[in-house]
Enzyme design. Structure first.
Site, PDB file in Angstrom:
ATOM      1  CE  LYS A  55      -0.747   0.416   4.990  1.00 49.37           C
ATOM      2  NZ  LYS A  55      -0.421  -0.807   5.704  1.00 49.37           N
ATOM      3  NE  ARG A  56       5.348   0.417   3.360  1.00 43.88           N
ATOM      4  CZ  ARG A  56       4.720  -0.624   3.914  1.00 43.88           C
ATOM      5  NH1 ARG A  56       3.691  -0.430   4.697  1.00 43.88           N
ATOM      6  NH2 ARG A  56       5.107  -1.865   3.665  1.00 43.88           N
TER       7      ARG A  56
END
Ligand code: GLU
Length: 431
Positions: free
Chosen positions: A207-208
């Site tokens: 998700k980063r």
């Protein structure tokens, strides 16, 4: 009867990996005329479930994936939030207790595994046998149920026929098959979809990573149908070279058997290209509507705004660029890009601007064709190329080196505005 489900945990993000899992479930359900269920796996109650659930529901809607059963639409197998299914988990726990499949230790409840090889019948991976060697916890000492248990109970109670999910769950499947067997219910078919790797291939998208969340694309005004089309191709293809495909066509062709077993690599350039193609292919009506929703100020510009928008459509790659792409059309004090100016220097561009200004008083109407004919004639007379005029005049009219097709741009700006801008540029350049 095919019943499939997307079972996200509300983490506060809608990851494109999750969106792709949802999409493959949805495509399969629509392909076979089955039922697509949305189930929220919110057993971790510490999080802000409501907000986090909303992110998923609105992301699903944005991508055009409707669900037949689940939050807000209901259904015979509800509730569709795990946090509301305690009574059901209690009943299933009793079944296991009666069959002597569980025991308590240190206040936790353990499931007794058979220690026999379990067949995982996977439509993508083939048939895999795995053996669970160790009993595992299904209720923690604080009384909360563990993922493996609630996941299987829900799949059993909701009569899920196919479990389509990310490959990261493949290693859980033998535990799940043990549980299905112990409960005495049919074991669903599995389809574990390969992971999505980062663009540079170095591991799984997290998700980063930039562009990993559906929210990012919404914020940047991507067209949802373009992102959806791209996600269809992350692990599936129509077996010919087609990439841009209407969703109805994907539904017609989609089959789990054709999902590629290799990891798919995320290609942000290809996605950006697809978005550009979808923008270009929008009907003029839809394009104008969307553009004006995005930039409500354009309403005051009337007909001129429509003309500007329509000549920019073919060059625009994303609605996220729109405001910047068209800004100078509506602002007489636009800035001149100094880097573009220095590139033009040494090409006698100030004379080109002046020559162009001198002839446009005489061109008949300001149509694209007339303008083009005038520039061709001018270039011939001066023994140069039309490109010299195009670069110089585009800079004078917009301060930039790129934009919509040149003759269309001048035609839409009209004679008065064009003359004013050329004079302003000359004044600036000849100072
Ligand atoms: N809640 C699980 C997840 O988000 C679902 C796993 C499954 O689909 O079985 O990964």
């Amino acid at each position: 009867m095919v019943r499939v489900r997307f079972a996200p945990s509300p983490t506060g993000f809608f990851h494109i990996g999750g969106a792709r899992t949802a999409l493959f479930n949805w495509l399969y359900a629509r392909h076979v005329g089955g039922t697509f269920i949305l189930r929220i796996e919110d057993t971790d109650r510490e999080r802000h479930v409501e907000e986090a659930t909303d992110i998923i529901l609105s992301g699903m809607r944005w991508l055009g994936m409707d669900w037949d059963e689940g939050p807000e639409v209901g259904g015979r197998y509800g509730p569709y939030f795990q946090s509301q299914r305690d009574a059901i988990y209690g009943e299933y726990l009793e079944i296991l207790r009666k069959k002597n499949k569980i025991y308590e230790r240190d206040s936790a409840i353990y499931f007794r595994v058979s220690r026999e090889p379990q067949l995982i019948d996977d439509l993508i991976r083939g048939q895999v046998y795995r053996t669970e060697e160790k009993d595992f916890v299904i209720f923690r000492s604080d009384g909360t149920p563990v993922f493996h248990f609630v996941n299987v109970v829900d799949d059993a109670a909701m009569e899920i026929s196919h479990v389509i999910r990310g490959e990261d769950h493949l290693s859980n499947s033998s535990k799940h098959v043990e549980l299905f067997r112990a409960l005495g219910v049919p074991v669903p078919k599995f389809a574990h979809i390969p992971l999505i790797l980062k663009t540079n291939g170095s591991g799984k998208m997290s998700k980063r990573d930039i562009g990993a969340l559906v929210e990012d694309y919404r914020r940047d005004h991507f067209l949802p149908e373009a992102l959806r089309n791209y996600l269809c191709l992350l692990g599936w293809s129509p077996k010919d070279d087609r990439e841009i495909m209407p969703i109805g066509e994907v539904i017609r062709l989609f089959d789990l058997r054709d999902v590629n077993g290799n990891n798919a690599r995320f290609d942000d350039k290809k996605l950006a290209h697809m978005n550009a193609v979808y923008v270009k292919n929008m009907s003029p009506e839809r394009f104008l509507e969307r553009a004006k929703n995005l930039l409500p100020g354009l309403g005051a510009e009337g007909d001129y705004a429509d003309k500007v928008l329509l000549i920019c459509q073919e060059k625009l790659r994303s609605f996220g660029e729109l405001e910047h792409f068209i800004s100078y059309f509506f602002d007489e004090n636009f800035t001149y890009n100094r880097a573009v100016q220095s590139d033009l220097e040494g090409r006698d561009f100030v004379s080109r601007i002046r020559e162009f200004l001198n002839i446009i008083g005489q061109t008949g109407d300001f149509s694209e064709q007339n303008l083009e004919a005038a520039v061709v004639k001018l270039a011939n007379e001066r023994g140069t190329k039309t490109g010299e005029y195009i670069h110089a005049v585009r800079f004078a009219l917009s301060g930039r080196s790129v934009g919509p097709s040149f003759y269309k741009m001048v035609s839409v700006m009209g004679r008065k505005r064009t003359i004013n801008r050329l004079e302003r540029a000359l004044e600036m350049l000849e100072k």
